[in-house]
Design a protein around this motif. Structure first.
Motif, PDB file in Angstrom:
ATOM      1  N   ALA A  10       1.005  -1.244   0.213  1.00  0.00           N
ATOM      2  CA  ALA A  10       0.135  -0.117  -0.251  1.00  0.00           C
ATOM      3  C   ALA A  10       0.422   0.969  -0.431  1.00  0.00           C
ATOM      4  CB  ALA A  10      -1.054   0.258   1.274  1.00  0.00           C
ATOM      5  N   GLY A  27       1.836  -1.201   3.778  1.00  0.00           N
ATOM      6  CA  GLY A  27       0.898  -2.244   3.458  1.00  0.00           C
ATOM      7  C   GLY A  27       1.586  -3.664   4.431  1.00  0.00           C
ATOM      8  N   ALA A  28      -0.011  -4.505   5.016  1.00  0.00           N
ATOM      9  CA  ALA A  28       0.506  -5.087   6.038  1.00  0.00           C
ATOM     10  C   ALA A  28       1.020  -6.689   5.118  1.00  0.00           C
ATOM     11  CB  ALA A  28      -0.955  -5.953   7.017  1.00  0.00           C
ATOM     12  N   TYR A  31       5.498  -4.832   5.035  1.00  0.00           N
ATOM     13  CA  TYR A  31       5.906  -5.279   6.582  1.00  0.00           C
ATOM     14  C   TYR A  31       6.317  -6.795   6.568  1.00  0.00           C
ATOM     15  CZ  TYR A  31       5.191  -0.060   7.454  1.00  0.00           C
ATOM     16  OH  TYR A  31       5.596   1.148   7.712  1.00  0.00           O
ATOM     17  N   TRP A  82      -3.927   4.174   2.515  1.00  0.00           N
ATOM     18  CA  TRP A  82      -4.846   4.288   3.894  1.00  0.00           C
ATOM     19  C   TRP A  82      -3.890   5.555   4.310  1.00  0.00           C
ATOM     20  CZ3 TRP A  82      -1.718   4.099   8.634  1.00  0.00           C
ATOM     21  CH2 TRP A  82      -2.656   3.889   9.440  1.00  0.00           C
ATOM     22  N   TYR A  86      -1.407   9.873  14.713  1.00  0.00           N
ATOM     23  CA  TYR A  86      -1.571   8.994  15.831  1.00  0.00           C
ATOM     24  C   TYR A  86      -1.939  10.034  16.906  1.00  0.00           C
ATOM     25  CZ  TYR A  86       0.707   4.525  13.614  1.00  0.00           C
ATOM     26  OH  TYR A  86       0.520   3.853  13.022  1.00  0.00           O
ATOM     27  N   ARG A  93      -5.116   5.542  17.774  1.00  0.00           N
ATOM     28  CA  ARG A  93      -4.755   6.133  16.317  1.00  0.00           C
ATOM     29  C   ARG A  93      -5.791   6.386  15.708  1.00  0.00           C
ATOM     30  NH1 ARG A  93      -1.838   1.603  12.589  1.00  0.00           N
ATOM     31  NH2 ARG A  93      -3.707   0.192  11.743  1.00  0.00           N
ATOM     32  N   LEU A 125      -6.436  -8.486   5.728  1.00  0.00           N
ATOM     33  CA  LEU A 125      -7.208  -8.146   4.252  1.00  0.00           C
ATOM     34  C   LEU A 125      -8.362  -8.370   4.877  1.00  0.00           C
ATOM     35  CD1 LEU A 125      -6.210  -7.884   1.942  1.00  0.00           C
ATOM     36  CD2 LEU A 125      -5.739 -10.705   1.265  1.00  0.00           C
ATOM     37  N   PHE A 151     -11.826  -2.288  11.524  1.00  0.00           N
ATOM     38  CA  PHE A 151     -12.174  -2.720  10.126  1.00  0.00           C
ATOM     39  C   PHE A 151     -12.785  -3.178   9.897  1.00  0.00           C
ATOM     40  CE2 PHE A 151     -12.008  -1.525   5.840  1.00  0.00           C
ATOM     41  CZ  PHE A 151     -12.334  -0.606   5.686  1.00  0.00           C
ATOM     42  N   TRP A 152     -12.362  -4.553   9.800  1.00  0.00           N
ATOM     43  CA  TRP A 152     -12.824  -5.573   9.330  1.00  0.00           C
ATOM     44  C   TRP A 152     -13.995  -6.161  10.671  1.00  0.00           C
ATOM     45  CZ3 TRP A 152     -12.174  -4.998   5.002  1.00  0.00           C
ATOM     46  CH2 TRP A 152     -11.200  -4.900   3.551  1.00  0.00           C
ATOM     47  N   PRO A 232       5.254   4.041  15.083  1.00  0.00           N
ATOM     48  CA  PRO A 232       4.347   3.191  15.290  1.00  0.00           C
ATOM     49  C   PRO A 232       3.639   2.047  14.060  1.00  0.00           C
ATOM     50  CG  PRO A 232       3.178   4.254  16.605  1.00  0.00           C
ATOM     51  CD  PRO A 232       3.658   5.432  15.275  1.00  0.00           C
ATOM     52  N   THR A 233       3.168   2.959  12.478  1.00  0.00           N
ATOM     53  CA  THR A 233       2.806   2.273  11.751  1.00  0.00           C
ATOM     54  C   THR A 233       3.119   0.988  11.407  1.00  0.00           C
ATOM     55  OG1 THR A 233       2.276   4.613  10.765  1.00  0.00           O
ATOM     56  CG2 THR A 233       1.576   2.326   9.116  1.00  0.00           C
ATOM     57  N   GLY A 234       2.683  -0.256  11.351  1.00  0.00           N
ATOM     58  CA  GLY A 234       3.585  -1.629  11.053  1.00  0.00           C
ATOM     59  C   GLY A 234       3.951  -2.746  11.634  1.00  0.00           C
ATOM     60  N   GLY A 236       2.712  -3.927  14.068  1.00  0.00           N
ATOM     61  CA  GLY A 236       2.047  -5.021  14.515  1.00  0.00           C
ATOM     62  C   GLY A 236       2.107  -6.355  13.582  1.00  0.00           C
TER      63      GLY A 236
HETATM   64  P1  AMP Z   1      -0.604  -1.937  11.634  1.00  0.00           P
HETATM   65  O1  AMP Z   1       0.048  -0.148  12.182  1.00  0.00           O
HETATM   66  O2  AMP Z   1       0.633  -3.229  12.322  1.00  0.00           O
HETATM   67  O3  AMP Z   1      -2.112  -2.321  11.985  1.00  0.00           O
HETATM   68  O4  AMP Z   1       0.072  -2.029  10.138  1.00  0.00           O
HETATM   69  C1  AMP Z   1      -0.875  -0.886   9.526  1.00  0.00           C
HETATM   70  C2  AMP Z   1      -0.744  -0.576   7.585  1.00  0.00           C
HETATM   71  O5  AMP Z   1      -2.010  -1.680   7.193  1.00  0.00           O
HETATM   72  C3  AMP Z   1      -0.367  -0.108   6.733  1.00  0.00           C
HETATM   73  O6  AMP Z   1       1.001   0.314   6.201  1.00  0.00           O
HETATM   74  C4  AMP Z   1      -1.822  -0.140   6.023  1.00  0.00           C
HETATM   75  O7  AMP Z   1      -1.848   0.063   4.445  1.00  0.00           O
HETATM   76  C5  AMP Z   1      -2.176  -0.946   5.820  1.00  0.00           C
HETATM   77  N1  AMP Z   1      -3.774  -1.185   6.384  1.00  0.00           N
HETATM   78  C6  AMP Z   1      -4.651  -0.403   6.970  1.00  0.00           C
HETATM   79  N2  AMP Z   1      -5.608  -0.619   7.022  1.00  0.00           N
HETATM   80  C7  AMP Z   1      -6.221  -1.228   6.176  1.00  0.00           C
HETATM   81  C8  AMP Z   1      -7.323  -2.395   5.913  1.00  0.00           C
HETATM   82  N3  AMP Z   1      -8.287  -2.293   6.609  1.00  0.00           N
HETATM   83  N4  AMP Z   1      -6.598  -3.396   5.367  1.00  0.00           N
HETATM   84  C9  AMP Z   1      -5.689  -4.047   4.936  1.00  0.00           C
HETATM   85  N5  AMP Z   1      -4.879  -3.219   5.574  1.00  0.00           N
HETATM   86  C10 AMP Z   1      -4.356  -2.124   5.784  1.00  0.00           C
END
Ligand code: AMP
Length: 304
Positions: A10, A27-28, A31, A82, A86, A93, A125, A151-152, A232-234, A236
């Motif tokens: 992403a 994008g998940a 990472y 996305w 934060y 966030r 996803l 979200f899901w 902190p993005t990514g 997880g």
């Molecule tokens: P995390 O911080 O581990 O939750 O991951 C953040 C990453 O997840 C970002 O790089 C986004 O591009 C991706 N992301 C955000 N929202 C979604 C979603 N609804 N589905 C899949 N990937 C997402």
């Protein structure tokens, strides 16, 4: 051991108390695969991007030995996008924007060479797509780990529950565990989630570490205290990549080794947050990872 990772590749716009980054690689799946590539090979990915995705980012993944045969590139379309901001504590966030773009009609197709993968990471996803990937494997992998988010749960809870029934390990954060189980106590939440399918549950608590629930046992891994957190993005997803990467490398699913995998995941996540996007993850060496894992061991070691 071979590892198959599925999830988003992403573009992100990120705002943290330390600054902003726009249109950066995220994008998940990005990472996960990058983190796992430090442990095992081959790492195969199934995902989709538009023709706007930078070739140098793909080249970097290839350079780390990530197999991109299952990455679909859609001409004339835009990659998943996305945007998030934060709060001052970095632990929570707000999602400001989610544009599915190529993800809206994504049909994950596993190349023949992927169908015998031994470890499977179903990264964040659409749950129905996570299921479609599982259905295409020639045999059940040794371990299936699933990551998801609120979200899901909000828009596809039934599909999520269906795929949860087929996985071994679930990784989610504490708020999501409460939403999924409708229980406030994480102990009770774990019991409810075990009944949904996953025999092993990892509840991530950001800078407060992670809890592992496995066959009646509980293990706690702290997060490493860091001088500076930038983004902190990514974290997880990086945790998940390090976790399953370690298990695929060692091919040992004992509780003792699952605990070690939680520490390797935590160590990888601690690097991830030190810079925006995937920048910090690009610069690691096995020796740096080993040093950090040792810091975890020292942090929690004590004698009774
Ligand atoms: P995390 O911080 O581990 O939750 O991951 C953040 C990453 O997840 C970002 O790089 C986004 O591009 C991706 N992301 C955000 N929202 C979604 C979603 N609804 N589905 C899949 N990937 C997402």
């Amino acid at each position: 051991m071979s590892l198959l990772a599925v999830g988003t590749v992403a573009f992100d716009d990120i705002e943290t108390p330390k600054g902003r980054a726009e249109g950066v690689v995220g994008g998940a799946c990005t990472y996960i695969s990058l983190a796992a590539s430090y442990f095992t090979a081959p790492v195969r990915i199934v995902s989709v991007v538009g023709d706007d995705f930078p070739e140098d980012a793909l080249e970097h993944l290839r350079g780390r030995g990530v197999d991109l045969e299952g990455l679909q590139i859609k001409q004339g379309e835009k990659s998943f996008f996305w945007a998030g901001r934060y709060h001052s504590n970095f632990n929570s966030r707000d999602t400001l924007d989610t544009q599915l773009n190529v993800l809206a009609d994504f049909n994950p197709i596993l190349p023949e060479s992927y169908r015998h993968s031994e470890y499977l990471m179903l990264g964040n996803l659409v749950p129905a797509l996570q299921m479609r990937v599982l259905d295409q494997l020639a045999h059940r992998p040794k371990l299936v780990v699933l990551d998801t988010m609120n979200f899901w749960m909000d828009i596809a809870m039934d599909d999520l529950k269906a795929v949860l029934g087929k996985v071994d390990v679930l990784t989610i954060n504490d708020e999501e565990a409460r939403q999924l189980s409708e229980e406030h106590s994480l102990l009770k939440a774990a019991q409810v989630i075990h009944e949904m399918g996953p025999k092993t549950l990892i509840i991530k608590k950001g800078e407060h570490g992670a809890l592992l629930f496995h066959q009646g046992e509980i293990f706690f891994a702290p997060a490493l205290p860091l001088a500076e957190v930038i983004d902190p993005t990514g974290a997880g997803d990086t945790f998940a990549g390090g976790f399953i990467g370690w298990l695929a490398k060692t091919d040992d699913l004992s509780f003792a080794n699952i605990k070690r995998a939680v520490i390797y995941g935590s160590a990888m996540a601690s690097f991830c947050v030190e810079a925006f996007s995937i920048e910090r993850l690009k610069t690691l060496t096995p020796a740096m990872i080993q040093t950090r894992v040792r810091q975890f061991a020292d942090l929690v070691h004590f004698q009774l």
